[in-house]
Design a protein around this motif. Structure first.
Motif, PDB file in Angstrom:
ATOM      1  N   ARG A  86       0.982  -1.210  -0.305  1.00 22.00           N
ATOM      2  CA  ARG A  86      -0.033   0.005  -0.320  1.00 22.00           C
ATOM      3  C   ARG A  86       0.816   1.741   0.103  1.00 22.00           C
ATOM      4  O   ARG A  86       1.741   0.747   0.189  1.00 22.00           O
ATOM      5  N   PHE A  87      -0.130   2.724  -0.715  1.00 25.10           N
ATOM      6  CA  PHE A  87       1.110   3.766  -0.457  1.00 25.10           C
ATOM      7  C   PHE A  87       0.016   4.855  -1.094  1.00 25.10           C
ATOM      8  O   PHE A  87      -1.020   4.639  -1.430  1.00 25.10           O
ATOM      9  N   GLY A  88      -0.174   5.760   0.642  1.00 23.26           N
ATOM     10  CA  GLY A  88      -1.202   6.504   0.174  1.00 23.26           C
ATOM     11  C   GLY A  88      -2.067   5.563   1.035  1.00 23.26           C
ATOM     12  O   GLY A  88      -3.568   7.309   1.060  1.00 23.26           O
ATOM     13  N   SER A  89      -2.246   4.878   1.518  1.00 26.40           N
ATOM     14  CA  SER A  89      -3.998   4.740   2.082  1.00 26.40           C
ATOM     15  C   SER A  89      -3.919   3.988   3.567  1.00 26.40           C
ATOM     16  O   SER A  89      -2.599   3.352   3.163  1.00 26.40           O
ATOM     17  N   VAL A  90      -4.445   3.374   3.645  1.00 21.02           N
ATOM     18  CA  VAL A  90      -4.721   2.753   5.535  1.00 21.02           C
ATOM     19  C   VAL A  90      -4.564   1.153   4.915  1.00 21.02           C
ATOM     20  O   VAL A  90      -5.108   1.188   4.353  1.00 21.02           O
ATOM     21  N   HIS A 147      -4.363   5.895  -8.328  1.00 20.59           N
ATOM     22  CA  HIS A 147      -5.440   6.199  -8.954  1.00 20.59           C
ATOM     23  C   HIS A 147      -5.210   7.730  -9.559  1.00 20.59           C
ATOM     24  O   HIS A 147      -3.643   7.806  -9.848  1.00 20.59           O
ATOM     25  N   LYS A 148      -6.081   8.234  -9.660  1.00 21.27           N
ATOM     26  CA  LYS A 148      -5.573   8.503 -11.411  1.00 21.27           C
ATOM     27  C   LYS A 148      -5.064   9.892 -10.392  1.00 21.27           C
ATOM     28  O   LYS A 148      -4.252  10.920 -11.462  1.00 21.27           O
ATOM     29  N   SER A 149      -5.178  10.411  -9.210  1.00 19.56           N
ATOM     30  CA  SER A 149      -3.973  11.540  -8.906  1.00 19.56           C
ATOM     31  C   SER A 149      -2.546  11.106  -8.473  1.00 19.56           C
ATOM     32  O   SER A 149      -1.600  12.358  -8.381  1.00 19.56           O
ATOM     33  N   ALA A 150      -2.581   9.860  -8.952  1.00 19.57           N
ATOM     34  CA  ALA A 150      -1.193   9.728  -8.329  1.00 19.57           C
ATOM     35  C   ALA A 150      -0.435   9.395  -7.403  1.00 19.57           C
ATOM     36  O   ALA A 150       0.261   9.038  -7.011  1.00 19.57           O
ATOM     37  N   SER A 178      -1.765   1.035  -5.166  1.00 20.20           N
ATOM     38  CA  SER A 178      -1.479  -1.056  -4.262  1.00 20.20           C
ATOM     39  C   SER A 178      -1.070  -1.878  -5.019  1.00 20.20           C
ATOM     40  O   SER A 178      -1.528  -1.623  -6.745  1.00 20.20           O
ATOM     41  N   LYS A 179      -0.860  -2.698  -5.004  1.00 16.12           N
ATOM     42  CA  LYS A 179      -0.342  -4.062  -5.307  1.00 16.12           C
ATOM     43  C   LYS A 179      -1.886  -5.194  -4.925  1.00 16.12           C
ATOM     44  O   LYS A 179      -1.438  -5.432  -4.223  1.00 16.12           O
ATOM     45  N   ASP A 189      -5.859   2.739 -15.071  1.00 17.25           N
ATOM     46  CA  ASP A 189      -6.031   2.539 -13.481  1.00 17.25           C
ATOM     47  C   ASP A 189      -4.978   1.590 -13.215  1.00 17.25           C
ATOM     48  O   ASP A 189      -4.198   1.004 -11.605  1.00 17.25           O
ATOM     49  N   HIS A 190      -5.109   0.026 -14.001  1.00 19.89           N
ATOM     50  CA  HIS A 190      -4.583  -1.044 -13.104  1.00 19.89           C
ATOM     51  C   HIS A 190      -3.379  -1.662 -14.304  1.00 19.89           C
ATOM     52  O   HIS A 190      -3.455  -1.245 -16.079  1.00 19.89           O
ATOM     53  N   ARG A 191      -2.302  -2.081 -14.146  1.00 24.29           N
ATOM     54  CA  ARG A 191      -1.504  -2.502 -14.516  1.00 24.29           C
ATOM     55  C   ARG A 191      -1.866  -4.442 -14.831  1.00 24.29           C
ATOM     56  O   ARG A 191      -1.394  -4.752 -14.331  1.00 24.29           O
ATOM     57  N   SER A 192      -1.370  -4.670 -16.313  1.00 19.55           N
ATOM     58  CA  SER A 192      -2.377  -5.866 -16.740  1.00 19.55           C
ATOM     59  C   SER A 192      -0.366  -6.692 -16.350  1.00 19.55           C
ATOM     60  O   SER A 192       0.362  -6.548 -16.416  1.00 19.55           O
ATOM     61  N   ILE A 193      -1.047  -7.830 -15.734  1.00 17.83           N
ATOM     62  CA  ILE A 193       0.213  -9.147 -15.334  1.00 17.83           C
ATOM     63  C   ILE A 193       0.363 -10.297 -15.853  1.00 17.83           C
ATOM     64  O   ILE A 193      -1.228 -10.733 -16.661  1.00 17.83           O
ATOM     65  N   LEU A 194       1.223 -10.575 -16.819  1.00 16.03           N
ATOM     66  CA  LEU A 194       1.460 -11.780 -17.185  1.00 16.03           C
ATOM     67  C   LEU A 194       2.516 -12.864 -16.694  1.00 16.03           C
ATOM     68  O   LEU A 194       3.344 -12.518 -16.349  1.00 16.03           O
TER      69      LEU A 194
END
Length: 278
Positions: A19-23, A55-58, A62-63, A91-96
């Motif tokens: 997590r970064f920037g959130s609880v 988040h769109k505000s960057a 989160s993972k 807002d998501h990265r796809s994972i392979l």
């Protein structure tokens, strides 16, 4: 495992670093990890960027996306890994997930403790007796040949067969100890001959410790030559001798220690000196 829904998403993470920037919800993470453990699942190591959602505000990341596979599959295929791709406008990265093999050259030499337990049962040099796989094949061939001779009624080789069987059992025992030490698990935990357990632990450790790639200037790189070059450059900068010119004092000192004083400063501290100081 990933989130593709926008209503009622399961947006839990496994640990605080995800997590970064959130609880960070400790109770939710504990429940999530307990479910993964009870289901006998393992997380596939993820390469590339650590956070898969932004988040769109960057200012929040989160993972949230990961692959979970069975422990047995990870033991059979320790080279399975995952890599994250670019987000672009999402807002998501796809994972392979894929199975990749990397050749970084020869591994460093390691001395194993079980070598001290080796008893010389073979008329070959020590370095050859350490090749347990070759010796086991040779002993099995010898055992088969002796059985053929015994079946023909020749009992003179019975003692020789007994020695071969003893050597084969000792070699199997050493092989089990070798796997146990590599897995860093005490041999008595799961029984003397439970090699499947140790191989599973060993493959899992190899999967967790394997270097599949690194980020270089924000780009995920998997080429073994580039990875080795980056590691060399990284540690060379930290441990190589500094190139900058150091400050030097070029002046004459009024008071200079004589040879006796220099020797007194460099001699070892005696017990009497310590006693007087205390």
């Amino acid at each position: 495992m990933g989130e593709g829904y926008h209503n009622g998403d399961f947006n839990e993470v496994r640990k605080k670093a995800e997590r970064f920037g959130s609880v960070f919800n400790v109770q939710g993470a504990d429940a999530f990890n307990m479910f993964i453990s009870n289901a006998g699942l393992e997380e596939v190591p993820l390469g590339g960027c650590s956070f898969t959602w932004c988040h769109k505000s960057a200012n929040k990341m989160s993972k949230l996306d990961l692959f979970l596979i069975s422990e047995s599959l990870l033991s059979l295929c320790p080279n399975i890994s995952a890599v994250s791709s670019d987000r672009y406008l999402s807002d998501h990265r796809s994972i392979l997930m894929r199975e990749s093999y990397y050749d970084y050259g020869h591994v460093p030499f390691r001395f194993f403790h079980y070598w001290f337990d080796m008893t010389v049962y073979f008329s070959v040099p020590l370095y050859e007796s350490l090749c347990t796989s070759n010796n086991m094949r040779k002993l099995k061939v010898d055992l088969a040949e002796l059985d053929v001779v015994i079946d023909k009624g020749d009992e003179d080789v019975v003692n020789k067969r007994t020695n071969v069987v003893r050597s084969l059992r000792e070699l199997e025992k050493l092989q089990s100890v070798e796997v146990a030490q590599k897995a860093k698990i005490k041999w008595a935990i799961e029984g003397d001959e439970n090699s499947k357990y140790y191989h599973g632990i060993l493959n899992k450790k190899r999967s967790q410790l394997a270097i599949r790639g690194i980020l270089i200037d924000g780009n995920w790189t998997e080429s073994p030559n580039l990875v080795k070059s980056e590691f060399l450059s990284h540690f060379k900068k930290r441990f190589d001798q500094p190139q900058e010119t150091r400050l030097q004092l070029d002046m004459n000192f009024l008071n200079i220690l004589n040879s006796d004083q220099q020797a007194d400063l460099e001699c070892e501290v005696t017990k009497d000196e310590i006693k007087r100081a205390v």
